[in-house]
Design a protein around this motif. Structure first.
Motif, PDB file in Angstrom:
ATOM      1  N   ASP A   1       0.836  -1.203   0.000  1.00 39.81           N
ATOM      2  CA  ASP A   1       0.000   0.000   0.000  1.00 39.81           C
ATOM      3  C   ASP A   1       0.871   1.253   0.000  1.00 39.81           C
ATOM      4  O   ASP A   1       1.912   1.286   0.633  1.00 39.81           O
ATOM      5  CB  ASP A   1      -0.883   0.031   1.252  1.00 39.81           C
ATOM      6  CG  ASP A   1      -2.126  -0.819   1.079  1.00 39.81           C
ATOM      7  OD1 ASP A   1      -2.853  -0.980   2.064  1.00 39.81           O
ATOM      8  OD2 ASP A   1      -2.323  -1.321  -0.035  1.00 39.81           O
ATOM      9  N   LYS A   3       2.043   4.643   1.198  1.00 35.17           N
ATOM     10  CA  LYS A   3       1.972   5.289   2.490  1.00 35.17           C
ATOM     11  C   LYS A   3       2.421   6.727   2.351  1.00 35.17           C
ATOM     12  O   LYS A   3       3.438   7.035   1.745  1.00 35.17           O
ATOM     13  CB  LYS A   3       2.853   4.565   3.492  1.00 35.17           C
ATOM     14  CG  LYS A   3       2.250   3.296   4.024  1.00 35.17           C
ATOM     15  CD  LYS A   3       2.868   2.900   5.342  1.00 35.17           C
ATOM     16  CE  LYS A   3       2.109   1.706   5.910  1.00 35.17           C
ATOM     17  NZ  LYS A   3       2.851   1.014   6.935  1.00 35.17           N
ATOM     18  N   THR A   5       3.257   9.636   4.992  1.00 36.35           N
ATOM     19  CA  THR A   5       3.519   9.798   6.420  1.00 36.35           C
ATOM     20  C   THR A   5       3.761  11.259   6.744  1.00 36.35           C
ATOM     21  O   THR A   5       4.614  11.908   6.142  1.00 36.35           O
ATOM     22  CB  THR A   5       4.753   8.975   6.830  1.00 36.35           C
ATOM     23  OG1 THR A   5       4.538   7.604   6.485  1.00 36.35           O
ATOM     24  CG2 THR A   5       4.986   9.080   8.331  1.00 36.35           C
ATOM     25  N   GLN A  25       6.286  10.312   1.163  1.00 34.18           N
ATOM     26  CA  GLN A  25       5.537   9.225   0.526  1.00 34.18           C
ATOM     27  C   GLN A  25       6.532   8.207  -0.028  1.00 34.18           C
ATOM     28  O   GLN A  25       7.644   8.559  -0.427  1.00 34.18           O
ATOM     29  CB  GLN A  25       4.596   9.763  -0.567  1.00 34.18           C
ATOM     30  CG  GLN A  25       5.244  10.683  -1.584  1.00 34.18           C
ATOM     31  CD  GLN A  25       5.699  10.009  -2.846  1.00 34.18           C
ATOM     32  OE1 GLN A  25       5.532   8.801  -3.041  1.00 34.18           O
ATOM     33  NE2 GLN A  25       6.291  10.788  -3.748  1.00 34.18           N
ATOM     34  N   THR A 104      -3.649   9.749  -2.385  1.00 32.97           N
ATOM     35  CA  THR A 104      -3.459   9.046  -1.127  1.00 32.97           C
ATOM     36  C   THR A 104      -3.089  10.083  -0.083  1.00 32.97           C
ATOM     37  O   THR A 104      -2.188  10.888  -0.308  1.00 32.97           O
ATOM     38  CB  THR A 104      -2.351   7.991  -1.250  1.00 32.97           C
ATOM     39  OG1 THR A 104      -2.707   7.062  -2.265  1.00 32.97           O
ATOM     40  CG2 THR A 104      -2.178   7.253   0.065  1.00 32.97           C
ATOM     41  N   GLY A 106      -2.101  11.427   3.920  1.00 36.38           N
ATOM     42  CA  GLY A 106      -1.548  11.132   5.220  1.00 36.38           C
ATOM     43  C   GLY A 106      -2.614  11.281   6.294  1.00 36.38           C
ATOM     44  O   GLY A 106      -3.763  11.652   6.010  1.00 36.38           O
ATOM     45  N   SER A 107      -2.230  11.007   7.533  1.00 38.52           N
ATOM     46  CA  SER A 107      -3.179  11.029   8.646  1.00 38.52           C
ATOM     47  C   SER A 107      -3.452  12.417   9.182  1.00 38.52           C
ATOM     48  O   SER A 107      -4.330  12.586  10.016  1.00 38.52           O
ATOM     49  CB  SER A 107      -2.674  10.143   9.783  1.00 38.52           C
ATOM     50  OG  SER A 107      -2.574   8.807   9.348  1.00 38.52           O
TER      51      SER A 107
END
Lengths: 114, 112
Positions: A1, A3, A5, A25, A104, A106-107
Motif C-alpha cells: 500500500d 503510504k 507519512t 511518501q 493518497t 496522510g493522517s
C-alpha cells in the motif's frame, strides 16, 4: 500500500515561530499536495508540486511556503505562525495525472498556534 | 470551473438503516468523480471512483455510488449502516489533470 507519512500528529507552536510540517511518501509519486481543513470549509489547497523543486500555489498560499528537494518529501513551512493558521493540515500524493487516479492522504497534523 | 456541492452538512441515521449522501457536480464533460471518507482524527481514504461506463460503482466497506447525468449527481449509498461508518464523507471532482476539488463534506452520525 502507498503510504503517506506526516511527521507529527499534533503540534503546538507559539505565534511568530517558524513551523515545518513534513510529509513523506514511499511510492514514487510525482505529485504532492498540502491542504488545510477547517470545519465548514472542507479542504483548501495551499500548495502542490508536480516534480522535484517545482511548486505551484493553490487557493490559499498566503503565509505559507513549501520545499521539495527530493521526490518523496514535501515540506510545508509557516514562515511566522499566526493563530489563524491553527488547523488540520493534510498531505496527499498521487501519480501523474492524479485527477484520474485519486490521491493518497496522510493522517494529518493538527496544528495549534498559541 | 468544475466543482461539487454536498448539500447536507450533517446526517444522523440509526444503525442498520440505509444511507444516502448527496453530491452534485458541475462539469462540462463526463466527469471523473470520487468519494472519500475521513474517520475522526485521520486522513482521507478513497471509497470509490467513477470514470465511465457502468453508472453504479462499487467501493470498499460496502458502499456504492450511482452516477446520474440527468441530475448531475453522484450520490453515495449503503444499504445498512454500521456504527463504524460514523465519519465525514467528501465528494471530489478533477479541476485539471492533476488537481481535485473537494466538497465541504457531510458528517455522518450513527445512533444505536
Amino acid at each position: 500500500d502507498v503510504k503517506v507519512t506526516q511527521s507529527s500528529r499534533y503540534l503546538v507552536k507559539r505565534t511568530g515561530e517558524k513551523v515545518f510540517l513534513e510529509c513523506v511518501q514511499d511510492m514514487d509519486h510525482e505529485n504532492m499536495f498540502w491542504y488545510r481543513q477547517d470545519p465548514g470549509l472542507g479542504l483548501r489547497l495551499i500548495y502542490f508540486s508536480y516534480d522535484v523543486k517545482m511548486k505551484e500555489k493553490g487557493d490559499i498560499p498566503e503565509g505559507y511556503s513549501v520545499s521539495r528537494e527530493k521526490k518523496e518529501r514535501f515540506s510545508l513551512i509557516l514562515e511566522s505562525a499566526s493563530t489563524n493558521q491553527t488547523s488540520m493540515y493534510l498531505c496527499a500524493s498521487s501519480l501523474s495525472m492524479g485527477a484520474t487516479y485519486g490521491y493518497t492522504f496522510g493522517s494529518g497534523t493538527r496544528l495549534t498556534v498559541v | 470551473a468544475q466543482s461539487v456541492t454536498q448539500p447536507d452538512i450533517h446526517i444522523t441515521v440509526s444503525e442498520g438503516a440505509s444511507l444516502e449522501l448527496r453530491c452534485n457536480y458541475s462539469y462540462g464533460a463526463t466527469p471523473y468523480l470520487f468519494w472519500y471518507v475521513q474517520s475522526p482524527g485521520q486522513g482521507l481514504q478513497l471509497l470509490l471512483k467513477y470514470f465511465s461506463g457502468d453508472t453504479l460503482v462499487q467501493g470498499i466497506k460496502g458502499f456504492e455510488a450511482e452516477f446520474k447525468r440527468s441530475q448531475s449527481s453522484f450520490n453515495l449509498r449503503k444499504p445498512s449502516v454500521h456504527w463504524s461508518d460514523a465519519a465525514e464523507y467528501f465528494c471530489a471532482v478533477p479541476t485539471g489533470a492533476n488537481n481535485l476539488f473537494f466538497g465541504t463534506g457531510t458528517r455522518l452520525t450513527v445512533i444505536p
